[in-house]
Motif scaffolding. Structure first.
Motif, PDB file in Angstrom:
ATOM      1  N   CYS A   5       0.829  -1.214   0.000  1.00  0.00           N
ATOM      2  CA  CYS A   5       0.000   0.000   0.000  1.00  0.00           C
ATOM      3  C   CYS A   5       0.859   1.257   0.000  1.00  0.00           C
ATOM      4  O   CYS A   5       0.511   2.250  -0.645  1.00  0.00           O
ATOM      5  CB  CYS A   5      -0.938  -0.001   1.204  1.00  0.00           C
ATOM      6  SG  CYS A   5      -2.299  -1.158   1.037  1.00  0.00           S
ATOM      7  N   GLN A   9       0.659   4.029  -2.855  1.00  0.00           N
ATOM      8  CA  GLN A   9       0.383   5.431  -2.528  1.00  0.00           C
ATOM      9  C   GLN A   9       1.478   6.357  -3.059  1.00  0.00           C
ATOM     10  O   GLN A   9       1.187   7.422  -3.592  1.00  0.00           O
ATOM     11  CB  GLN A   9       0.237   5.613  -1.015  1.00  0.00           C
ATOM     12  CG  GLN A   9      -1.007   4.990  -0.426  1.00  0.00           C
ATOM     13  CD  GLN A   9      -2.279   5.667  -0.881  1.00  0.00           C
ATOM     14  OE1 GLN A   9      -2.552   5.784  -2.066  1.00  0.00           O
ATOM     15  NE2 GLN A   9      -3.069   6.108   0.056  1.00  0.00           N
ATOM     16  N   LEU A  13       0.808   9.239  -5.698  1.00  0.00           N
ATOM     17  CA  LEU A  13       1.090  10.637  -5.336  1.00  0.00           C
ATOM     18  C   LEU A  13       2.085  11.277  -6.301  1.00  0.00           C
ATOM     19  O   LEU A  13       1.915  12.439  -6.693  1.00  0.00           O
ATOM     20  CB  LEU A  13       1.624  10.702  -3.903  1.00  0.00           C
ATOM     21  CG  LEU A  13       0.587  10.491  -2.800  1.00  0.00           C
ATOM     22  CD1 LEU A  13       1.277  10.367  -1.443  1.00  0.00           C
ATOM     23  CD2 LEU A  13      -0.419  11.623  -2.777  1.00  0.00           C
ATOM     24  N   ILE A  35      -5.921   6.781  -4.691  1.00  0.00           N
ATOM     25  CA  ILE A  35      -5.408   7.047  -3.342  1.00  0.00           C
ATOM     26  C   ILE A  35      -6.461   6.699  -2.295  1.00  0.00           C
ATOM     27  O   ILE A  35      -6.172   6.045  -1.290  1.00  0.00           O
ATOM     28  CB  ILE A  35      -4.959   8.520  -3.227  1.00  0.00           C
ATOM     29  CG1 ILE A  35      -3.709   8.749  -4.082  1.00  0.00           C
ATOM     30  CG2 ILE A  35      -4.703   8.911  -1.784  1.00  0.00           C
ATOM     31  CD1 ILE A  35      -3.352  10.207  -4.298  1.00  0.00           C
ATOM     32  N   VAL A  38      -7.038   2.767  -2.125  1.00  0.00           N
ATOM     33  CA  VAL A  38      -5.923   2.062  -1.485  1.00  0.00           C
ATOM     34  C   VAL A  38      -6.001   2.214   0.033  1.00  0.00           C
ATOM     35  O   VAL A  38      -5.779   1.253   0.779  1.00  0.00           O
ATOM     36  CB  VAL A  38      -4.571   2.562  -2.038  1.00  0.00           C
ATOM     37  CG1 VAL A  38      -3.417   2.069  -1.189  1.00  0.00           C
ATOM     38  CG2 VAL A  38      -4.383   2.102  -3.470  1.00  0.00           C
ATOM     39  N   ILE A  39      -6.346   3.414   0.496  1.00  0.00           N
ATOM     40  CA  ILE A  39      -6.531   3.617   1.943  1.00  0.00           C
ATOM     41  C   ILE A  39      -7.676   2.744   2.448  1.00  0.00           C
ATOM     42  O   ILE A  39      -7.581   2.120   3.514  1.00  0.00           O
ATOM     43  CB  ILE A  39      -6.786   5.113   2.249  1.00  0.00           C
ATOM     44  CG1 ILE A  39      -5.527   5.925   1.974  1.00  0.00           C
ATOM     45  CG2 ILE A  39      -7.237   5.304   3.693  1.00  0.00           C
ATOM     46  CD1 ILE A  39      -5.723   7.420   2.031  1.00  0.00           C
TER      47      ILE A  39
END
Length: 200
Positions: A5, A9, A13, A35, A38-39
């Motif tokens: 992860c 990320q 980003l 983003i 994935v969180i």
């Protein structure tokens, strides 16, 4: 899962920053959703919530499809053209940030010589690039696809583990209690209860 992860990320980003610099609104929206999801997938893994991981898995399939489209777009496969304003939703004339700022690129601003054109309007000439901008965009998308496929396989594995744990769990006194003790009786014999008399 946590390390994967983090890589996802960081890749999203990094791509988000350069898409913002190029004002490419379609990739910006896609990166933002990546983003968030994935969180969500990481939260689902930590909190043992298979539904969140299923959402992550479905999104990963869409994300891979989107990145394949970006590769086709920049390589001009199937009638697509990288010169269109498709990535900016036809709002502006901006292009990839890498077009003018790639490794080794020399950017020159040339003022138009025609008197009818506004003075502040200028042409940009780019020469000497080591790698053309479309190949840099393709490399970024290929990295996203690779990381996403690893994430997809790992998410499917985590979902299967969660499902096995749910299937093997047995509550105390649950429905499976007779399976290892004794077979359930067909009929339960009821006996009348004698009332207790009054004690004097």
């Amino acid at each position: 899962m946590f390390c994967l992860c983090v890589f996802l990320q960081l890749a999203a980003l990094e791509r988000q920053i350069f898409d913002f610099l190029g004002f490419q609104w379609a990739p910006i929206l896609g990166n933002f959703l990546q983003i968030i999801v994935v969180i969500l997938g990481l939260f689902g893994t930590i909190q043992f919530r298979p539904r969140y991981i299923v959402v992550y898995t479905v999104w990963t399939a869409l994300w891979v499809t989107w990145n394949v489209f970006i590769i086709c777009f920049y390589l001009e496969v199937g009638g697509l053209s990288k010169e269109t304003d498709l990535m900016t939703f036809n709002i502006s004339m901006h292009r990839s940030w890498w077009r003018e700022h790639g490794p080794g690129c020399i950017r020159r601003v040339v003022r138009p010589s025609s008197p009818g054109i506004l003075e502040d309007y200028s042409y940009v000439s780019v020469t000497g690039c080591i790698i053309d901008f479309q190949y840099l965009e393709v490399i970024h998308s290929a990295i996203q696809i690779l990381l996403s496929l690893v994430g997809f396989v790992y998410a499917c594995y985590v979902i299967s583990i969660f499902m096995e744990e749910e299937d093997s769990f047995d509550f105390i006194g649950g429905l499976d209690t007779y399976s290892y003790r004794q077979p359930p009786q067909e009929h339960v014999e009821l006996k009348p209860v004698k009332p207790v008399g009054k004690v004097l």
